[in-house]
Structures are given as structure tokens and as C-alpha cells.
Design a protein around this motif. Structure first.
Motif, PDB file in Angstrom:
ATOM      1  N   UNK A  26       0.770  -1.167   0.049  1.00 20.56           N
ATOM      2  CA  UNK A  26       0.075  -0.025  -0.080  1.00 20.56           C
ATOM      3  C   UNK A  26       0.885   1.248   0.043  1.00 20.56           C
ATOM      4  N   UNK A  27       2.031   1.369   0.718  1.00 17.71           N
ATOM      5  CA  UNK A  27       2.872   2.503   1.030  1.00 17.71           C
ATOM      6  C   UNK A  27       3.948   2.328   0.120  1.00 17.71           C
ATOM      7  N   UNK A  28       3.919   1.460  -0.727  1.00 18.10           N
ATOM      8  CA  UNK A  28       5.161   1.026  -1.656  1.00 18.10           C
ATOM      9  C   UNK A  28       6.420   1.363  -1.285  1.00 18.10           C
ATOM     10  N   UNK A  29       6.819   0.722  -0.063  1.00 21.75           N
ATOM     11  CA  UNK A  29       7.969   0.710   0.874  1.00 21.75           C
ATOM     12  C   UNK A  29       8.309  -0.510   1.300  1.00 21.75           C
ATOM     13  N   UNK A 154      -4.400   7.251   5.191  1.00 19.24           N
ATOM     14  CA  UNK A 154      -3.903   8.164   6.001  1.00 19.24           C
ATOM     15  C   UNK A 154      -2.388   8.330   6.062  1.00 19.24           C
ATOM     16  N   UNK A 155      -1.819   7.191   6.298  1.00 21.54           N
ATOM     17  CA  UNK A 155      -0.325   7.260   6.397  1.00 21.54           C
ATOM     18  C   UNK A 155       0.236   7.512   5.170  1.00 21.54           C
ATOM     19  N   UNK A 156      -0.404   7.417   4.020  1.00 18.53           N
ATOM     20  CA  UNK A 156      -0.059   7.583   2.561  1.00 18.53           C
ATOM     21  C   UNK A 156      -0.418   9.261   2.220  1.00 18.53           C
ATOM     22  N   UNK A 159      -2.655   9.558  -0.909  1.00 21.48           N
ATOM     23  CA  UNK A 159      -2.100   9.342  -2.317  1.00 21.48           C
ATOM     24  C   UNK A 159      -2.384   7.467  -2.535  1.00 21.48           C
ATOM     25  N   UNK A 160      -3.051   7.497  -3.717  1.00 21.31           N
ATOM     26  CA  UNK A 160      -3.418   6.062  -4.160  1.00 21.31           C
ATOM     27  C   UNK A 160      -2.596   4.999  -3.609  1.00 21.31           C
TER      28      UNK A 160
END
Length: 167
Positions: A26-29, A154-156, A159-160
């Protein structure tokens, strides 16, 4: 270890892994991970999650009992060990699986209203935190909740999530 305890530990590990995989996607991390246990100095079940550059402690629970206060107290202690101002419990929702992006995103995330207020102070421009429907009261606990997907948004900062960005 008894068979029931062993299967509960396996279910908990599976849930933690699913939450880690979901947040990493989701966060791409790819730095988001499940850390080693630290005994009485545990620092949450999911590591390297941040909001506005500050650490977020994520505690995962796959239990039949809804021990909200106990679980949140554990998250609060572990956030202290991590020196994280923000902490959430992600609770497995009965009857909702964890094998797909959609189903893991439906799991319950909860925290205290004070944590949400602190997040609002850190990011006053973040409309997701200011929407009244972002967090709802959790039963009669005094805590607030949302879906794991909403927490990830929210954390992102809205952003999609994940590879949806590429669609």
C-alpha cells in the motif's frame, strides 16, 4: 507448546505477515518488515512505518477475544519502547480473510482519540484526518477505529495505494 497454542501462534504470524505485506504494498515501501522480538522491550509487530517522518507502532492481533484495552495498552508500551508518538492495533475481523488485498484492507485498525489529535496537529492540512468519517467510535471503549485500508490511506496522505497508482 500445546497444539492449540502452536496453531494460535501460527495464525498470529500469518496475520502479522499479511499486514506487513499489505502495508509494504500500500505504501510502496519495501523497508516495512516484521522485526525480531525484543522480550519486554518489543517495539510492535510491524516496523518502519512512519507518518510525517515520525514512527508509527503497529501491533497485530488475531484473537477471538476482543481485549481492546489490553491490546491498546500493549501497543502504547511498545510505542514507548520504539519512541513512536503514534500507535495502532490491527485486529483480525472474524469471517474476513487475509489472502487478498481487498480482504486484508478490511481488517480493523484502532487507537485512541489522543493519537488522532496528535496526528492532526502534525499534519493539519491532511483532509483524511479531518473528515468525520475517517474514524468511528469503537463500541463503548472510548477508542476510535477505521479499516486498515483507511489507515494506509492516511499514512500515505491520501495518495492512491500500491500498484493502483499504475492503473
Amino acid at each position: 507448546m500445546s497444539r492449540n497454542r502452536k496453531s494460535a501462534k501460527t495464525a498470529g504470524t500469518r496475520f502479522e505477515t499479511a499486514v506487513r505485506d499489505y502495508l509494504a504494498w500500500a505504501l510502496q515501501d519495501e523497508r516495512i518488515m516484521r522485526p525480531r522480538l525484543h522480550g519486554s522491550k518489543d517495539m510492535g509487530d510491524i516496523a518502519n512505518v512512519c507518518f510525517m517522518g515520525q514512527k508509527v507502532c503497529i501491533e497485530c492481533k488475531n484473537t477471538a477475544a476482543k481485549a481492546y484495552k489490553q491490546h491498546l495498552r500493549e501497543a502504547m508500551v511498545e510505542a514507548g519502547n520504539l519512541d513512536a508518538p503514534f500507535y495502532f492495533v490491527v485486529q483480525k475481523v472474524p469471517g474476513i480473510g487475509i489472502r487478498s488485498i481487498d480482504s486484508i484492507g478490511q481488517q480493523l485498525a484502532y487507537t485512541t482519540p489522543e493519537v488522532i489529535s496528535l496526528m492532526r496537529r502534525e499534519a493539519p492540512q491532511d483532509d483524511l484526518l479531518n473528515e468525520p468519517y475517517s474514524f468511528t467510535p469503537l463500541a463503548s471503549t472510548g477508542f476510535v477505529s477505521c479499516s486498515l485500508k483507511s489507515l494506509a490511506l492516511i499514512l500515505n496522505h491520501g495518495i492512491t495505494l500500491g500498484t493502483e497508482q499504475e492503473s
